[in-house]
Design an enzyme around this catalytic site. Structure first.
Site: not given
Ligand SMILES: *Cc1c(COP(=O)(O)O)cnc(C)c1O
Length: 436
Positions: A107
């Site tokens: 993210k």
């Molecule tokens: C947010 C997140 C996901 C999911 O990603 P999306 O884009 O919502 O499908 C998977 N793994 C981790 C560690 C995350 O923080």
């Protein structure tokens, strides 16, 4: 480039408005009016480019002049200042490590890029931007660290007391500067309700320029395409050009970005949507019936999403022929027990530790490879977070093998700065008004 709402393609706004609105009034999601194709010369040189160079070319094609080239170049170099290596685990199995940013999760790509884009648009004299975020863990850290020190912005994070991991809490509460943390005596849903109510409160909206920096913001999606191109470039250097990506999915932004990269011309053979027990999309890919469900809690909790918002974007990209989605993507879902087993198998086979989200992507990739043995396709599974963020899920043996990054060790000595609040809106509002 204009951006339309997936609920009404006639409703179009400029990039700046798409970024600051986050979501159109009609509750659709913003998409580019056309998906740009990267030129032949870009793909021809792809194996020579660095990640920031790729990021610049892709962002330039997508923004189409909304930000001048030199400024955009500076933004991507500042935002994408960490690596996303593809690491070989066995002959046809690679892991794309997306956890080398400041919050140790993928993210960071979205949050760092979005914060700098917003800051660029907040020219001199514009009112300070107040970002309100509710977090159950990963999002808050990425947004806090993404906006840390970014001029003309302030972030207020609401997190549920006692319900985030120690490292996550430290990432939220030790920043100071333009980041404030509120420890709410309630659940994640309570935190989210407070933020939502703030956005509809007249007095707060008159006083502050509020935004949610939401995960569905188009400025978070675009930078997630960068690492697909970059992973492909790294494989090209190893003589591999047929690739399947396995993506651990919750809200489907990550895999949505991969599909966007594919639409921009990246020649990916196949995608795998890997989920935990929240299997709305894998079930759809099997049955053709799309049926959102309430989310269930799992040990891969960043993927506990029963009604993935970004599915609207994927459906939009394939609106001419939704059955094409079924040909391009396979879905797999695994429960907590299978996830635990996968963590152990990865450790036993490669002496490598994966977080629970990543483990699901690995398991799905292996299952796909068993079913598609005739194909000479290299598998890449995306590692979305560093395992040290989820210490509770590992056996002692596996936990002992985790190499904790220096940035995490530094956090331990820092003082926690959080304001404890109840879950009532009046107390939250009073805090905002009195701490301007
Ligand atoms: C947010 C997140 C996901 C999911 O990603 P999306 O884009 O919502 O499908 C998977 N793994 C981790 C560690 C995350 O923080």
């Amino acid at each position: 480039m204009n951006f339309y709402s997936t609920n009404n393609t006639a409703h179009q706004v400029e990039f700046k408005d798409a970024v600051f609105n986050s979501m159109p009034q009609d509750k659709g999601l913003y998409m580019p009016e056309h998906i740009p194709q990267l030129p032949y010369s870009f793909f021809n040189n792809l194996d020579q480019y660095t990640l920031p160079e790729i990021a610049f070319h892709v962002a330039k094609a997508m923004l189409d002049g909304a930000i001048p080239d030199e400024d955009l170049k500076a933004i991507v170099h500042d935002a994408i200042n960490f690596l996303a290596p593809v690491v070989k685990l066995e002959e046809q199995v690679y892991v794309l490590e997306l956890f080398h940013g400041p919050s140790l999760a993928f993210k960071d790509f979205g949050a760092r890029f979005m914060s700098r884009i917003m800051s660029w648009f907040l020219e001199d004299g514009e009112k300070q931007l107040d970002v309100l975020v509710a977090t159950s863990g990963d999002t808050g850290g990425a947004v806090a660290l993404g906006f840390l020190g970014v001029p003309n912005t302030r972030v207020t994070i609401l997190y549920p007391k006692g319900k985030v991991s120690d490292i996550q809490e430290q990432q939220l509460t030790t920043n100071g500067q333009n980041i404030r943390a509120l420890e709410i005596d309630g659940t994640f849903d309570d935190c989210q309700a407070l933020v939502k109510q703030a956005f509809t409160d007249k007095e707060l909206n008159e006083k502050f320029r509020l935004t949610s920096a939401n995960s569905i913001n188009i400025a978070r999606l675009i930078p997630q395409t960068f690492y697909y191109f970059n992973a492909y470039a790294q494989l090209l250097r190893q003589g591999k050009s047929k690739v399947v990506f396995s993506v651990p999915s919750g809200n489907f932004g990550n895999i949505g970005a991969g599909l966007l990269a594919w639409k921009m011309g990246l020649p990916v053979e196949h995608f795998i949507a890997a989920t935990n027990a929240n299997d709305t999309v894998p079930a759809f890919l099997k049955t053709g019936v799309y049926e959102p469900k309430p989310s269930v809690q799992t040990i891969s909790n960043a993927m506990d999403v029963g009604n993935p918002s970004n599915w609207a974007r994927i459906a939009d990209m394939f609106k001419d022929d939704l059955s094409a989605v079924g040909k391009l993507i396979d879905g797999y879902s695994y429960n907590d027990e299978e996830t635990q087993q996968a963590i152990q198998e990865v450790f036993d086979e490669y002496n490598y530790v994966v977080c629970p989200h990543t483990a699901i992507a690995w398991k799905a990739l292996k299952a796909w490879q068993v079913q598609n043995t005739s194909e000479d396709v290299t598998g890449v599974f995306l590692s979305t977070a560093h395992p040290c963020k989820f210490p509770d899920v590992f056996t002692d043996e596996v936990a002992a093998a985790i190499k904790v990054p220096a940035s995490v060790k530094e956090l331990e000595g820092k003082e926690k700065q959080a304001v404890a609040l109840g879950k009532d809106f009046e107390g939250f509002k009073e805090f905002l008004l009195e701490n301007n």
